[in-house]
Design an enzyme around this catalytic site. Structure first.
Site, mmCIF file in Angstrom:
data_model
loop_
_atom_site.group_PDB
_atom_site.id
_atom_site.type_symbol
_atom_site.label_atom_id
_atom_site.label_comp_id
_atom_site.label_asym_id
_atom_site.label_seq_id
_atom_site.Cartn_x
_atom_site.Cartn_y
_atom_site.Cartn_z
ATOM 1 N N LYS A 150 137.164 14.758 31.650
ATOM 2 C CA LYS A 150 137.117 13.532 32.454
ATOM 3 C C LYS A 150 138.261 12.619 32.063
ATOM 4 C CE LYS A 150 133.940 9.591 33.123
ATOM 5 N NZ LYS A 150 132.590 9.065 32.812
ATOM 6 N N ASP B 7 128.286 12.007 28.736
ATOM 7 C CA ASP B 7 129.709 11.680 28.854
ATOM 8 C C ASP B 7 130.154 11.063 27.528
ATOM 9 O OD1 ASP B 7 128.930 12.222 31.512
ATOM 10 O OD2 ASP B 7 130.425 10.827 32.317
ATOM 11 N N LYS C 283 136.526 15.624 36.196
ATOM 12 C CA LYS C 283 136.029 14.374 36.759
ATOM 13 C C LYS C 283 137.070 13.267 36.601
ATOM 14 C CE LYS C 283 132.392 10.867 36.201
ATOM 15 N NZ LYS C 283 131.135 10.495 35.496
#
Length: 328
Positions: A228, A160, A264
């Protein structure tokens, strides 16, 4: 090809290979994307949020939401014991009910990847690691790439990364593009496989919906496997309108390129009711294709306890309360 993609400069012939040829072409493409109708977007998100899920469908949705959670600990006080405990909870979220699904992933800092990997071996749960000077992203590229490489070498299945919001807001789009590409390259393993890359925008700092749309396309063109919303470390994290906008972006990107990208939302999603709203949004916007942990995740560790309590209520007819679930 979708209308959005077809109308974007440079998106001809269903390919986007030439879009990032220069700062000028990338800027022209991103600023050529249609502007976001703020009123329409927020109204659509609010309408989808009113849909209700009952009985059998609710039980299915709760289990699906549990299976989509990235259970996370990203604190300076993290210890080996805390990470192992979190992994145990991800493996058996409700020790009293073996039918409870496992979570999708455990997310930790790079130095805890090896611990998590060992605790989860053979389970199928992914180990995710934040990288690139999370959460600020304020570091030079050598540091960011070393951060990523360390996590991948330790066994991370997913990375991430956070974009440089300062560069993006200053209009240095090619710099952000190249950073994502470089981190994507650092995700490669010696055997030729690669950790999946989630690109975090920190949407609460991007100021406008138009910027969220641009960041979404920029990351996807650069090779993101997931986009995300947030780090969970700022005041404004995931919101329904921002998530809806990102869902529309991945839909249009697949229509333009044939490549599917996951989404996400992270931060601020705490209750089963919240999770149901997001699942309805995914279903209505993208359909069954994205209703899977492979393509949609919740970055919301506190959500798990509420899902477990609601699951127990459906199973037993009694609401147990927070004392009947394990503490994260």
């Amino acid at each position: 090809m979708s209308t959005l993609a077809a109308n974007a400069p440079g998106a001809t012939g269903g390919g986007l290979a030439d879009v990032a040829a220069s700062e000028a072409t990338l800027r022209r493409f991103l600023h050529g994307l249609p502007g976001v109708d703020q009123v329409g977007l927020e109204a659509r998100a609010a309408t989808l949020g009113t849909r209700s899920i009952k009985t059998t469908a609710k039980a299915f949705a709760i289990d699906l939401a549990i299976s989509m959670i990235d259970l996370t600990t990203l604190e300076g006080a993290d210890t080996v014991g805390k990470v192992r405990s979190l992994c145990a909870k991800g493996l058996r979220p409700d020790p009293t009910d073996r039918s409870t699904p496992q979570v999708a992933a455990i997310c930790v800092y790079p130095d805890m990847v090896e611990t998590a990997k060992s605790a989860l071996r053979g389970s199928g749960i992914q180990v995710a690691s934040v990288a690139t000077a999370f959460p600020s992203g304020r570091a030079g590229m050598p540091v960011k790439l070393a951060d990523t490489a360390e996590a991948v070498a330790a066994g991370a299945d997913e990375i991430d990364m956070v974009i440089d919001r300062g560069a993006f807001l200053s209009g240095r789009y090619l710099e952000v593009f190249e950073e994502i590409r470089a981190v994507k390259e650092a995700c490669k393993r010696p055997d030729g496989s690669s950790a999946h890359l989630k690109v975090i925008f920190e949407t609460g700092e991007l100021q406008t919906y138009d910027n969220v749309r641009r960041a979404s396309w920029l990351a996807m063109i650069a090779g993101a496997d997931f986009i995300k919303t947030s780090t969970g470390k700022v005041a404004v994290n995931a919101t329904p309108p921002v998530t809806l906008l990102m869902l529309e972006a991945v839909r249009d990107f697949r229509a333009a390129t044939g490549t599917q990208v996951g989404v996400k939302p992270a931060g601020g999603i705490r209750t089963t009711k919240d999770a149901m709203k997001y699942l309805v949004m995914v279903n209505e916007t993208l359909g069954d294709d994205w209703l899977s942990p492979h393509w949609f995740r919740f970055g919301a560790s506190s959500l798990l306890n509420d899902l477990l309590m609601q699951r127990q209520k459906l199973r037993t007819g009694r609401y147990s309360g927070p004392d009947y679930v394990t503490v994260d």
